[in-house]
Design an enzyme around this catalytic site. Structure first.
Site, short mmCIF file in Angstrom:
data_model
loop_
_atom_site.label_atom_id
_atom_site.label_comp_id
_atom_site.label_asym_id
_atom_site.label_seq_id
_atom_site.Cartn_x
_atom_site.Cartn_y
_atom_site.Cartn_z
N LYS A 116 0.83 -1.20 0.00
CA LYS A 116 0.00 0.00 0.00
C LYS A 116 0.87 1.26 0.00
CE LYS A 116 -3.78 -1.99 2.77
NZ LYS A 116 -4.92 -2.28 1.93
N GLU A 200 -2.63 7.30 7.87
CA GLU A 200 -3.46 8.19 7.05
C GLU A 200 -4.38 8.99 7.94
OE1 GLU A 200 -5.74 5.72 4.42
OE2 GLU A 200 -4.06 5.44 3.05
N HIS A 235 -14.57 -3.25 8.21
CA HIS A 235 -13.91 -2.73 7.01
C HIS A 235 -14.04 -3.67 5.82
CE1 HIS A 235 -12.42 0.61 9.27
NE2 HIS A 235 -11.72 -0.15 10.08
N ARG A 292 -7.17 -7.58 -9.76
CA ARG A 292 -7.90 -8.83 -10.05
C ARG A 292 -9.36 -8.50 -10.30
NH1 ARG A 292 -10.54 -8.43 -5.11
NH2 ARG A 292 -9.17 -7.90 -3.40
P1 ADP Z 1 -7.92 -3.75 3.11
O1 ADP Z 1 -6.99 -3.86 1.96
O2 ADP Z 1 -7.39 -4.35 4.38
O3 ADP Z 1 -9.33 -4.20 2.81
P2 ADP Z 1 -8.40 -0.93 2.56
O4 ADP Z 1 -7.26 0.00 2.49
O5 ADP Z 1 -8.99 -1.40 1.27
O6 ADP Z 1 -8.01 -2.19 3.46
O7 ADP Z 1 -9.56 -0.27 3.44
C1 ADP Z 1 -10.70 -0.99 3.78
C2 ADP Z 1 -11.76 -0.04 4.31
O8 ADP Z 1 -11.27 0.69 5.43
C3 ADP Z 1 -12.22 1.02 3.34
O9 ADP Z 1 -13.20 0.55 2.47
C4 ADP Z 1 -12.74 2.10 4.28
O10 ADP Z 1 -14.02 1.75 4.76
C5 ADP Z 1 -11.79 2.02 5.45
N1 ADP Z 1 -10.69 3.01 5.31
C6 ADP Z 1 -9.50 2.81 4.72
N2 ADP Z 1 -8.73 3.93 4.79
C7 ADP Z 1 -9.46 4.86 5.44
C8 ADP Z 1 -9.24 6.22 5.84
N3 ADP Z 1 -8.10 6.86 5.60
N4 ADP Z 1 -10.24 6.86 6.50
C9 ADP Z 1 -11.40 6.24 6.78
N5 ADP Z 1 -11.66 4.97 6.44
C10 ADP Z 1 -10.72 4.28 5.78
#
Ligand code: ADP
Length: 676
Positions: A116, A200, A235, A292
């Site tokens: 990431k 973040e 999440h 994917r």
């Molecule tokens: P993973 O790869 O573990 O699924 P992601 O980076 O795709 O993690 O994030 C999953 C979820 O977490 C997002 O869909 C969102 O709901 C929440 N999320 C991620 N980053 C943030 C952020 N900076 N602020 C608020 N919510 C976030």
């Protein structure tokens, strides 16, 4: 085009890929573990090869073994589905080295998006907007904390190698930071053998909006619009929809172009998803790119009319994209609900067990069910507990949502805990209907979403009694009609006068709701033939309710003492499920105990379960009858009660004759079991 495709996956996505491959005339090879020997994906493929024991690391993650099988069987392409090896750069490289086409992006693109932090750096250079934060290589806790302090709390710690919501921690204040960082690092180390972190700004009410992109090998790219996946637990996505409610043409275009910029920055090929957080002011920020096909790709298929698996196969085969951007249109609205074996009332804990009864809604042009299991299959501990994806489409969001709730109310699963009642509550809830979406939706509305087992059962008992009665009447009518059609002169229903319409009498109903028995007296009033409304007076728990009801399929429109509500009733062989706006309850008729058990056959008497009439005697006194054979039919207010022989034996006396009225509790016959 490829001649033979191996699907290095299982479950619904393996079945999904096989479906399109077949349509394209490509022959298919499935692989399977011990646990999946009889699975649907194995049955659906032209060939299937066993690859090892049930745990994924010994089977579906055995890249080298899969390549060997592919070579042996003359496979020319491998589709990795999602999960397992789909984003594994080493596996992709292995395919390349063995001259087998990997249906997915090139190694470099997978690697670029594998971290990431690295992904964010690439996107920064490509001028794709990012969630503000720190994603540098200096991993000293002081540096990460300073970045957090500088941008202000709340912040979100994320594992660079993360996925599936693991290694993620919200931090609400400076004082919590050190402990949260240590915990996130531990979790990340355990899950990914790596504890590189990024931090973040934590957006408190964002939406998760992602763009489907597609690129061919000649460097052309298109976006197939967006999906809103804001409704999440832990999440992770629960319900996805396309298009995103409230999306404007200009924002769609900006996000689509940003996503294509991201894809081009890593020379992407194939299907990819660029995930963004969308803030309430319309700003959007790159989160990550999934290299994917996504679980939720069907909603995009339904609004775009395109088959994304076909696109993947064509692009992998070196063909140009099937459509240009200007040829792509959004048509209507689609939802996907993920049906899981899990317990929403227990923190969504995954459940395992046997699907003893599984009846999905009927599929048609509005309803699609992507699944990899059949009735009788097990949901095992080894894999994701997803049972199916229920996908619906219609011209507008409102119409599609009505299809979703209807389809959910028709989804019947028994044998293990599942999230259908929760999904139904969610789809029915006012905030979801009003598209008040953000990623904290479930937390925010948990008071209305979670089915309370201790729900106000009493409130529904009178209506349940009415449903039970109406169902019995319908069964009786159907059985009468069947008998008339069969012209079986010996059947007790050859005489149709057992059914007397428009009479008023009192009926005793015993309901079993979650093991508790509720005794109810129901008086049926005359049905209004004009409005199709049936009226009842129900006495329960010292209260009297005046209930009228009009049935439309599975929906019962009730008016109980002036309170109108529509209740959906699903029936299966174990009884009924009732779905009201905040409640899902299971109920069945409580069968009266006739005082006979297997050990005690013949000794006790047969008692009338209620006031009624003896309709038919089905045995002759003194003749030997088999265990289970019907001896007598009683009828009370259009409901039949069959009394069966508890064992092989004979009736020694009937205390009543056909047509006699009997009181509830009266002894009906004497039975003598044979000596074994
Ligand atoms: P993973 O790869 O573990 O699924 P992601 O980076 O795709 O993690 O994030 C999953 C979820 O977490 C997002 O869909 C969102 O709901 C929440 N999320 C991620 N980053 C943030 C952020 N900076 N602020 C608020 N919510 C976030």
């Amino acid at each position: 085009m490829f001649k033979k495709l191996l699907i290095a996956n299982r479950g619904e996505i393996a079945c999904r890929v096989i479906r399109t491959a077949k349509q394209m005339g490509i022959s298919t090879v499935a692989v399977y573990s011990d646990a999946d020997a009889h699975a649907l994906h194995v049955q659906s493929a032209d060939e299937a090869v066993h690859i090892g024991p049930s745990p994924a690391k010994d089977s579906y993650l055995q890249g080298e073994k899969i390549i060997e099988i592919a070579k042996e069987l003359g496979v020319d392409a491998i589709h990795p589905g999602y999960g397992f090896l789909s984003e594994n750069a080493d596996f992709c490289r292995l395919c390349e080295q063995n001259n087998i086409e990997f249906v997915g992006p090139p190694v470099g693109a997978i690697e670029a998006m594998g971290s990431k932090s690295a992904a964010k750096r690439i996107m920064e250079e490509a001028n794709v907007p990012l969630v503000p934060g720190y994603h540098g290589d200096d991993q000293s806790p002081e540096v990460i904390k300073k970045a957090a302090d500088d941008m202000g709390y709340p912040v979100l710690l994320k594992a660079a190698a993360g996925g599936g919501g693991k290694g993620m921690r919200q931090v609400w204040s400076e004082s919590e930071f050190d402990a949260a960082l240590a915990a996130a690092k531990r979790e990340s180390m355990n899950s990914f053998s790596d504890d590189h972190m990024l931090v973040e700004k934590y957006l408190t009410q964002p939406r998760h909006v992602e763009i489907q992109v597609f690129c061919d090998k000649s460097g052309n790219g298109v976006y197939l619009f967006e999906r809103d996946c804001s409704v999440q637990r832990r999440h992770q996505k629960v319900i996805e929809e396309a298009p995103a409610p409230g999306m404007t043409e200009s924002l769609r275009q900006q996000m689509g172009e940003a996503a294509l910029k991201a894809a081009k920055a890593i020379d992407y090929v194939g299907a990819g998803t660029v995930e963004f957080l969308l803030d309430s002011d319309g700003s959007f920020y790159f989160m990550e790119m999934n290299t994917r096909l996504q679980v939720e790709h069907p909603v995009t298929e339904l609004i775009s009319g395109q088959d994304l698996v076909e696109w993947q196969l064509r692009v992998a085969n070196g063909e140009p994209l099937p459509k240009q951007q200007s040829e792509l249109r959004i048509n209507g609205h689609a939802f996907e609900a993920r049906v899981y074996a899990e317990d929403p009332n227990n923190e969504f804990l995954p459940a395992t067990g046997n699907l003893t009864y599984l009846q999905p809604p009927l599929e048609n042009r509005y309803v699609r069910v992507d699944t990899g299991v059949l009735q009788g299959d097990d949901v095992s501990v080894y894999y994701d507990p997803m049972i199916a994806k229920l996908i619906v489409w219609d011209e507008s969001r409102d119409k599609a949502l009505a299809r979703l709730t209807k389809a959910l109310s028709e989804y019947r699963i028994k044998g293990l805990v599942n999230n259908i009642p929760f999904l139904y509550n969610l789809a029915k809830s006012a905030p979801f209907q009003n598209a008040e979406l953000d990623t904290s939706f479930i937390e925010k509305h948990n008071d209305i979403l979670f089915v309370e087992h201790s729900a106000n059962v009493e409130q529904f008992v009178p209506m349940m009694a009415v449903v039970l009665l109406m169902q019995k009447q319908a069964d009786l009518r159907a059985s009468n009609q069947r008998v008339i059609a069969d012209k079986d002169p010996y059947s007790p229903w050859a005489t149709t006068d057992a059914w007397r319409a428009n009479e008023t009498h009192q009926q005793h109903v015993a309901l079993d709701v979650g093991g508790d028995v509720h005794e109810v007296e129901v008086e049926q009033k005359e049905a209004n033939n004009h409005t199709q409304e049936h009226s009842f007076v129900v006495h329960y728990n010292g209260h009297t309710s005046h209930i009228s009801v009009k049935r439309q399929g599975d929906v019962f429109n009730f008016n109980a003492n002036g309170h109108r509500q529509a209740i959906t009733i699903a029936q299966d062989d174990t009884g009924f499920s009732l779905y009201a706006s905040k409640v899902a309850l299971h109920f069945a008729e409580h069968k009266p105990d006739l005082g006979l058990t297997d050990e005690d056959h013949g000794a006790a008497g047969f008692t009338a379960p209620m006031n009624g009439t003896v309709v038919k005697l089905l045995a002759d006194v003194g003749d030997t009858v088999e265990k289970g054979q019907a001896l007598m039919i009683m009828e009370a207010m259009k409901m039949e009660h069959v009394l069966n022989a508890p064992a092989t034996g004979k009736v020694t006396e009937f205390f009543y004759q056909e047509g006699d009225l009997v009181d509830g509790g009266a002894e009906l016959l004497a039975f003598e079991a044979s000596e074994e």
